[in-house]
Design a protein around this motif. Structure first.
Motif, PDB file in Angstrom:
ATOM      1  N   VAL A   1       0.679  -1.221  -0.006  1.00  0.00           N
ATOM      2  CA  VAL A   1      -0.138   0.060   0.039  1.00  0.00           C
ATOM      3  C   VAL A   1       0.900   0.961  -0.017  1.00  0.00           C
ATOM      4  CG1 VAL A   1      -1.722   1.226   1.210  1.00  0.00           C
ATOM      5  CG2 VAL A   1      -1.828  -1.177   1.288  1.00  0.00           C
ATOM      6  N   PHE A   2       0.828   2.021  -1.001  1.00  0.00           N
ATOM      7  CA  PHE A   2       1.708   3.110  -0.949  1.00  0.00           C
ATOM      8  C   PHE A   2       0.961   4.198  -0.435  1.00  0.00           C
ATOM      9  CE2 PHE A   2       2.978   7.259  -2.901  1.00  0.00           C
ATOM     10  CZ  PHE A   2       4.524   6.906  -2.784  1.00  0.00           C
ATOM     11  N   VAL A   3       1.729   5.046   0.574  1.00  0.00           N
ATOM     12  CA  VAL A   3       1.094   6.072   1.442  1.00  0.00           C
ATOM     13  C   VAL A   3       1.815   7.123   1.016  1.00  0.00           C
ATOM     14  CG1 VAL A   3       0.767   6.760   4.156  1.00  0.00           C
ATOM     15  CG2 VAL A   3       0.887   4.260   3.229  1.00  0.00           C
ATOM     16  N   GLU A   4       0.861   8.358   0.898  1.00  0.00           N
ATOM     17  CA  GLU A   4       1.509   9.604   0.663  1.00  0.00           C
ATOM     18  C   GLU A   4       0.599  10.549   1.548  1.00  0.00           C
ATOM     19  OE1 GLU A   4       2.494  12.957  -1.839  1.00  0.00           O
ATOM     20  OE2 GLU A   4       3.206  10.719  -1.702  1.00  0.00           O
ATOM     21  N   PRO A   5       1.424  10.844   2.694  1.00  0.00           N
ATOM     22  CA  PRO A   5       1.072  11.809   3.702  1.00  0.00           C
ATOM     23  C   PRO A   5       1.003  13.449   3.198  1.00  0.00           C
ATOM     24  CG  PRO A   5       3.299  11.374   4.010  1.00  0.00           C
ATOM     25  CD  PRO A   5       3.004  10.525   2.701  1.00  0.00           C
ATOM     26  N   SER A   6       0.321  14.340   4.111  1.00  0.00           N
ATOM     27  CA  SER A   6       0.202  15.377   3.660  1.00  0.00           C
ATOM     28  C   SER A   6       1.554  16.440   3.777  1.00  0.00           C
ATOM     29  CB  SER A   6      -0.764  16.112   4.587  1.00  0.00           C
ATOM     30  OG  SER A   6      -0.887  17.638   4.362  1.00  0.00           O
ATOM     31  N   PRO A   7       2.088  17.291   2.948  1.00  0.00           N
ATOM     32  CA  PRO A   7       3.108  17.654   3.123  1.00  0.00           C
ATOM     33  C   PRO A   7       3.047  18.900   4.321  1.00  0.00           C
ATOM     34  CG  PRO A   7       2.335  18.509   1.218  1.00  0.00           C
ATOM     35  CD  PRO A   7       1.427  17.281   1.554  1.00  0.00           C
TER      36      PRO A   7
ATOM     37  N   ASP B   1       9.432   7.075  -5.912  1.00  0.00           N
ATOM     38  CA  ASP B   1       8.015   7.279  -5.577  1.00  0.00           C
ATOM     39  C   ASP B   1       7.172   6.972  -6.527  1.00  0.00           C
ATOM     40  OD1 ASP B   1       8.655   8.043  -2.838  1.00  0.00           O
ATOM     41  OD2 ASP B   1       8.072  10.185  -3.043  1.00  0.00           O
ATOM     42  N   TRP B   2       7.295   7.611  -7.752  1.00  0.00           N
ATOM     43  CA  TRP B   2       6.503   7.038  -8.985  1.00  0.00           C
ATOM     44  C   TRP B   2       6.273   5.765  -9.057  1.00  0.00           C
ATOM     45  CZ3 TRP B   2       2.659   9.476 -11.359  1.00  0.00           C
ATOM     46  CH2 TRP B   2       2.157   8.918 -12.788  1.00  0.00           C
ATOM     47  N   GLU B   3       7.460   5.165  -9.138  1.00  0.00           N
ATOM     48  CA  GLU B   3       7.684   3.665  -9.497  1.00  0.00           C
ATOM     49  C   GLU B   3       6.798   2.814  -8.454  1.00  0.00           C
ATOM     50  OE1 GLU B   3      11.834   3.244  -9.827  1.00  0.00           O
ATOM     51  OE2 GLU B   3      12.016   4.557 -11.573  1.00  0.00           O
ATOM     52  N   GLN B   4       7.134   3.282  -7.066  1.00  0.00           N
ATOM     53  CA  GLN B   4       6.639   2.529  -6.083  1.00  0.00           C
ATOM     54  C   GLN B   4       5.147   2.482  -6.095  1.00  0.00           C
ATOM     55  OE1 GLN B   4       8.845   3.516  -2.520  1.00  0.00           O
ATOM     56  NE2 GLN B   4      10.222   1.741  -2.824  1.00  0.00           N
ATOM     57  N   ALA B   5       4.554   3.601  -6.315  1.00  0.00           N
ATOM     58  CA  ALA B   5       3.148   3.897  -6.403  1.00  0.00           C
ATOM     59  C   ALA B   5       2.466   2.908  -7.576  1.00  0.00           C
ATOM     60  CB  ALA B   5       2.862   5.339  -6.468  1.00  0.00           C
ATOM     61  N   ALA B   6       3.123   3.047  -8.520  1.00  0.00           N
ATOM     62  CA  ALA B   6       2.527   2.107  -9.798  1.00  0.00           C
ATOM     63  C   ALA B   6       2.695   0.607  -9.514  1.00  0.00           C
ATOM     64  CB  ALA B   6       3.734   2.385 -11.016  1.00  0.00           C
ATOM     65  N   THR B   7       3.502   0.145  -8.529  1.00  0.00           N
ATOM     66  CA  THR B   7       3.632  -0.922  -8.268  1.00  0.00           C
ATOM     67  C   THR B   7       2.641  -1.784  -7.034  1.00  0.00           C
ATOM     68  OG1 THR B   7       5.497  -1.290  -6.915  1.00  0.00           O
ATOM     69  CG2 THR B   7       5.613  -1.481  -9.480  1.00  0.00           C
ATOM     70  N   ALA B   8       1.985  -0.590  -6.480  1.00  0.00           N
ATOM     71  CA  ALA B   8       1.328  -0.923  -5.100  1.00  0.00           C
ATOM     72  C   ALA B   8      -0.187  -1.411  -5.586  1.00  0.00           C
ATOM     73  CB  ALA B   8       1.137   0.352  -4.436  1.00  0.00           C
ATOM     74  N   ALA B   9      -0.746  -2.144  -4.709  1.00  0.00           N
ATOM     75  CA  ALA B   9      -1.987  -2.746  -4.912  1.00  0.00           C
ATOM     76  C   ALA B   9      -3.105  -1.780  -4.821  1.00  0.00           C
ATOM     77  CB  ALA B   9      -2.239  -4.127  -3.893  1.00  0.00           C
ATOM     78  N   MET B  10      -2.881  -0.794  -3.719  1.00  0.00           N
ATOM     79  CA  MET B  10      -3.639   0.376  -3.377  1.00  0.00           C
ATOM     80  C   MET B  10      -2.871   1.789  -2.898  1.00  0.00           C
ATOM     81  SD  MET B  10      -6.031   0.034   0.056  1.00  0.00           S
ATOM     82  CE  MET B  10      -6.975  -1.080  -0.612  1.00  0.00           C
ATOM     83  N   LEU B  11      -3.549   2.753  -2.961  1.00  0.00           N
ATOM     84  CA  LEU B  11      -2.990   4.137  -2.756  1.00  0.00           C
ATOM     85  C   LEU B  11      -3.606   4.845  -1.372  1.00  0.00           C
ATOM     86  CD1 LEU B  11      -1.625   3.636  -5.329  1.00  0.00           C
ATOM     87  CD2 LEU B  11      -1.574   6.174  -5.387  1.00  0.00           C
ATOM     88  N   VAL B  12      -3.115   5.090  -0.347  1.00  0.00           N
ATOM     89  CA  VAL B  12      -3.686   5.926   0.673  1.00  0.00           C
ATOM     90  C   VAL B  12      -2.944   7.173   0.724  1.00  0.00           C
ATOM     91  CG1 VAL B  12      -4.146   6.083   3.164  1.00  0.00           C
ATOM     92  CG2 VAL B  12      -4.275   3.714   2.231  1.00  0.00           C
TER      93      VAL B  12
ATOM     94  N   PRO C   1      -7.134   1.270  -6.671  1.00  0.00           N
ATOM     95  CA  PRO C   1      -7.986   1.782  -5.545  1.00  0.00           C
ATOM     96  C   PRO C   1      -7.350   2.798  -4.903  1.00  0.00           C
ATOM     97  CG  PRO C   1      -7.687  -0.295  -5.139  1.00  0.00           C
ATOM     98  CD  PRO C   1      -7.077  -0.220  -6.317  1.00  0.00           C
ATOM     99  N   VAL C   2      -8.153   3.889  -4.460  1.00  0.00           N
ATOM    100  CA  VAL C   2      -7.390   5.094  -3.827  1.00  0.00           C
ATOM    101  C   VAL C   2      -8.473   5.272  -2.561  1.00  0.00           C
ATOM    102  CG1 VAL C   2      -6.746   7.368  -3.791  1.00  0.00           C
ATOM    103  CG2 VAL C   2      -6.261   6.081  -5.695  1.00  0.00           C
ATOM    104  N   VAL C   3      -7.551   5.310  -1.279  1.00  0.00           N
ATOM    105  CA  VAL C   3      -8.362   5.945  -0.139  1.00  0.00           C
ATOM    106  C   VAL C   3      -7.834   7.331  -0.129  1.00  0.00           C
ATOM    107  CG1 VAL C   3      -8.796   5.585   2.205  1.00  0.00           C
ATOM    108  CG2 VAL C   3      -8.449   3.526   0.708  1.00  0.00           C
ATOM    109  N   ALA C   4      -8.842   8.292  -0.028  1.00  0.00           N
ATOM    110  CA  ALA C   4      -8.346   9.687   0.107  1.00  0.00           C
ATOM    111  C   ALA C   4      -8.717   9.949   1.465  1.00  0.00           C
ATOM    112  CB  ALA C   4      -9.244  10.603  -0.999  1.00  0.00           C
TER     113      ALA C   4
END
Length: 308
Positions: free
Chosen positions: A185-191, A227-238, A263-266
């Motif tokens: 699961v790729f995790v993108e926190p808030s800056p 980050d771009w490559e790892q997000a592309a291979t994740a099953a889901m993004l949060v 799938p994306v969890v926003a």
């Protein structure tokens, strides 16, 4: 052949700028080969049961069939809808040229090599950034200083548009298929509030959290590519979409996920709704809202979706 002009929509001067870019692009490729959002979705007069969703569908129908995109980005607060569209196109290997007249560049500590936009991911995933940061030459013959200043801005803008269109037409389509890691699961926190809460929440479900690293890295541009490559291979993004607008890198990652059907969890603990005539209330830019499978306002809601 379809060329897409991605631009901020919410004020008349933004729409006028998009129209100027589209007109020149149409001169080069033919008017039927250019798609201009708001104009070609008839947004002012469109009537639909759920208008925002219908606009999202119309825009993504075009995004899925593109030959190329020219995107307009200016200033430190980048339009999240445009960034989402950039991510969508880039994930499909569509050539993207970003056009800007912004004279600012950015870096994390005042001494590192600068990148073009507040989030280095944007230039990492685009084929070309066309920056025309300086006003056009002064024209002493113009006696009114305000008219003269306006002319210098017009000259700068016309040069940027011409250079941006030329750069776009030189790019080629390319893409690399991604191999999905089903546990990741790729995790993108808030800056605006970077912490490990989202990553810890994902780990607690037994899934592998892969947090983004670029905004805290010593080499943000290299980290952005990772980050771009790892997000592309994740099953889901949060993705934490908090802020005045969805942060630009987060918006681009959501667009890419939509193109790849991930799938994306926003996550947005403090939603701010926007309203427009004839449109349902949107808790974020409609391109972000409808590209996300789930809108979570608590970490418990994130847990429920990731664990499902």
């Amino acid at each position: 052949m379809v060329y897409y002009v991605a631009h901020r929509l919410f004020a008349s001067h933004d729409r006028a700028l998009g129209a100027r870019v589209a007109a020149l692009l149409a001169d080069k490729t033919g008017p039927d080969n250019v798609f201009l959002p708001f104009c070609d979705t008839d947004e002012e007069d469109l009537v639909a049961p759920v208008k925002g969703r219908r606009l999202f569908e119309l825009d993504t129908e075009r995004l899925a069939t593109l030959t190329g995109m020219i995107a307009l980005l200016h200033g430190p607060s980048l339009d999240d809808g445009v960034c989402m569209e950039i991510g969508y196109a880039a994930a499909l290997g569509v050539p993207v040229t970003v056009l800007t007249t912004d004279f600012q560049t950015y870096d994390p500590n005042g001494t590192a090599p600068a990148w073009q936009f507040p989030d280095p991911l944007i230039e990492t995933i685009t084929g070309r950034v066309v920056r025309v940061p300086s006003l056009g030459p002064a024209t002493p013959a113009r006696t009114d200083r305000f008219e003269a200043f306006g002319h210098r801005n017009d000259t700068q803008l016309n040069q940027a548009i011409a250079d941006g269109v030329a750069a776009l037409l030189q790019q080629e389509h390319s893409t690399t298929p991604a191999v999905i890691r089903t546990d990741a699961v790729f995790v993108e926190p808030s800056p605006y509030a970077p912490d490990d809460a989202l990553s810890d929440t994902v780990r607690a479900t037994g899934r592998t959290a892969v947090p983004s690293r670029r905004l805290a890295a010593t080499d943000p541009l290299t980290a952005a590519a990772t980050d771009w490559e790892q997000a592309a291979t994740a099953a889901m993004l949060v993705v934490d979409v908090s802020g005045p607008e969805t942060p630009p890198g987060a918006a681009a990652l959501i667009g890419a996920a939509a193109a790849r059907r991930q799938p994306v969890v926003a996550y947005q603990p403090q939603p701010i709704y926007t309203h427009a005539h004839g449109r349902e209330p949107n808790w974020r830019n409609l391109m972000i809202q409808y590209a996300s499978a789930v809108h979570a306002t608590t970490l418990d809601e994130v847990t429920d979706k990731v664990a499902a």
